[in-house]
Write a protein that holds these residues in place. Structure first.
Motif, mmCIF file in Angstrom:
data_model
loop_
_atom_site.group_PDB
_atom_site.id
_atom_site.type_symbol
_atom_site.label_atom_id
_atom_site.label_comp_id
_atom_site.label_asym_id
_atom_site.label_seq_id
_atom_site.Cartn_x
_atom_site.Cartn_y
_atom_site.Cartn_z
ATOM 1 N N GLY A 4 -51.741 -156.124 38.180
ATOM 2 C CA GLY A 4 -50.593 -156.311 37.507
ATOM 3 C C GLY A 4 -49.642 -155.088 37.548
ATOM 4 N N ASP A 5 -50.283 -153.872 37.676
ATOM 5 C CA ASP A 5 -49.469 -152.673 37.724
ATOM 6 C C ASP A 5 -48.307 -152.929 38.815
ATOM 7 N N PRO A 27 -49.332 -152.555 51.494
ATOM 8 C CA PRO A 27 -50.886 -151.877 51.384
ATOM 9 C C PRO A 27 -51.708 -152.912 51.012
ATOM 10 N N SER A 28 -52.915 -152.781 51.120
ATOM 11 C CA SER A 28 -54.133 -153.808 50.401
ATOM 12 C C SER A 28 -53.852 -153.811 49.077
ATOM 13 N N ASN A 29 -54.492 -154.857 48.445
ATOM 14 C CA ASN A 29 -54.454 -155.301 47.122
ATOM 15 C C ASN A 29 -53.021 -155.085 46.458
ATOM 16 N N ASN A 30 -51.853 -155.507 47.071
ATOM 17 C CA ASN A 30 -50.631 -155.407 46.690
ATOM 18 C C ASN A 30 -49.737 -156.503 47.070
ATOM 19 N N HIS A 31 -48.769 -156.983 46.657
ATOM 20 C CA HIS A 31 -47.831 -157.673 47.221
ATOM 21 C C HIS A 31 -46.405 -157.284 46.792
ATOM 22 N N VAL A 32 -45.395 -157.703 47.376
ATOM 23 C CA VAL A 32 -43.791 -157.379 47.146
ATOM 24 C C VAL A 32 -43.548 -158.195 46.240
ATOM 25 N N VAL A 33 -42.616 -157.931 45.169
ATOM 26 C CA VAL A 33 -42.160 -158.487 44.268
ATOM 27 C C VAL A 33 -40.753 -158.769 44.334
ATOM 28 N N GLY A 90 -47.326 -160.372 51.353
ATOM 29 C CA GLY A 90 -48.557 -159.975 50.868
ATOM 30 C C GLY A 90 -49.299 -158.697 51.506
ATOM 31 N N ALA A 91 -50.299 -158.506 51.262
ATOM 32 C CA ALA A 91 -51.145 -157.259 51.645
ATOM 33 C C ALA A 91 -51.183 -157.370 53.338
ATOM 34 N N ALA A 104 -27.874 -146.179 66.021
ATOM 35 C CA ALA A 104 -26.526 -146.291 65.534
ATOM 36 C C ALA A 104 -26.766 -146.859 63.925
ATOM 37 N N VAL A 105 -27.714 -147.380 63.600
ATOM 38 C CA VAL A 105 -27.835 -147.821 62.228
ATOM 39 C C VAL A 105 -29.309 -147.205 61.619
ATOM 40 N N THR A 106 -28.958 -146.750 60.246
ATOM 41 C CA THR A 106 -30.019 -146.431 59.373
ATOM 42 C C THR A 106 -30.273 -147.212 58.217
ATOM 43 N N ALA A 107 -31.665 -147.556 58.047
ATOM 44 C CA ALA A 107 -32.021 -148.308 57.090
ATOM 45 C C ALA A 107 -32.870 -147.680 55.887
ATOM 46 N N HIS A 108 -32.239 -147.949 54.714
ATOM 47 C CA HIS A 108 -32.925 -147.483 53.582
ATOM 48 C C HIS A 108 -33.399 -148.554 52.731
ATOM 49 N N LEU A 109 -34.757 -148.425 52.548
ATOM 50 C CA LEU A 109 -35.762 -149.787 51.905
ATOM 51 C C LEU A 109 -36.202 -149.102 50.685
ATOM 52 N N SER A 110 -36.064 -150.107 49.607
ATOM 53 C CA SER A 110 -36.960 -149.716 48.685
ATOM 54 C C SER A 110 -37.792 -151.149 48.096
ATOM 55 N N LEU A 111 -39.219 -151.040 47.562
ATOM 56 C CA LEU A 111 -39.629 -152.156 47.245
ATOM 57 C C LEU A 111 -40.451 -152.124 45.913
ATOM 58 N N ILE A 112 -40.592 -153.192 45.230
ATOM 59 C CA ILE A 112 -41.485 -153.057 43.973
ATOM 60 C C ILE A 112 -42.782 -153.814 44.356
ATOM 61 N N LEU A 113 -43.856 -153.261 44.234
ATOM 62 C CA LEU A 113 -44.986 -153.888 44.456
ATOM 63 C C LEU A 113 -45.883 -154.262 43.275
ATOM 64 N N ARG A 114 -46.564 -155.095 43.187
ATOM 65 C CA ARG A 114 -47.506 -155.528 42.244
ATOM 66 C C ARG A 114 -49.083 -155.555 42.793
ATOM 67 N N ALA A 115 -49.872 -154.767 42.040
ATOM 68 C CA ALA A 115 -51.220 -154.739 42.183
ATOM 69 C C ALA A 115 -51.822 -156.143 41.969
ATOM 70 N N THR A 116 -52.630 -156.517 42.940
ATOM 71 C CA THR A 116 -53.305 -157.876 43.031
ATOM 72 C C THR A 116 -54.710 -157.904 42.648
ATOM 73 N N ALA A 117 -55.360 -156.675 42.757
ATOM 74 C CA ALA A 117 -56.969 -156.336 42.686
ATOM 75 C C ALA A 117 -57.076 -154.820 42.489
#
Length: 117
Positions: A4-5, A27-33, A90-91, A104-117
């Motif tokens: 849940g972290d 990463p393992s034991n996580n999923h994207v919120v 998912g993981a 020609a294109v730059t990407a900026h990515l940010s994510l919120i992950l939730r621990a599943t195990a």
């Protein structure tokens, strides 16, 4: 990390190439919120861009494209677009991107992950 972290991930800016390349793997034991993607056209020409959300063990295909900017919907000269997703990944799932002209294109990515195990 306890179940849940929540973790905030900011991926280093990434210059897209003309072939699909992995920008981030969940990463393992996580999923994207939730995630946010900023695409920046650094040229004076319109740019076509494709973003894929791909299940673990799969590969880039039109059916996996969540964004497909073509010549008529592409990023205009010097344009920046902010995109927000509430997409479950998912993981082992991963994000790939490409730009038809490469560099020609730059990407900026940010994510919120939730621990599943």
């Amino acid at each position: 990390m306890a179940v849940g972290d929540i973790t905030y991930i900011k991926v280093d800016p990434y210059v897209l190439t003309n072939s699909a390349a992995t920008v981030y793997t969940i990463p393992s034991n996580n999923h994207v919120v939730s995630m946010e993607l900023v695409l920046c056209n650094t040229t004076a020409n319109a740019q076509e861009t494709i973003v894929y959300f791909i299940n673990s063990g799969s590969s880039a295909a039109d059916s996996k494209a969540v964004i497909k900017h073509d010549a008529s919907t592409g990023l205009t000269d010097g344009e920046t677009r902010w995109l927000k997703f509430n997409q479950f990944l998912g993981a082992g799932d991963f994000i790939q991107m490409l730009n038809n002209n490469g560099t020609a294109v730059t990407a900026h990515l940010s994510l919120i992950l939730r621990a599943t195990a």
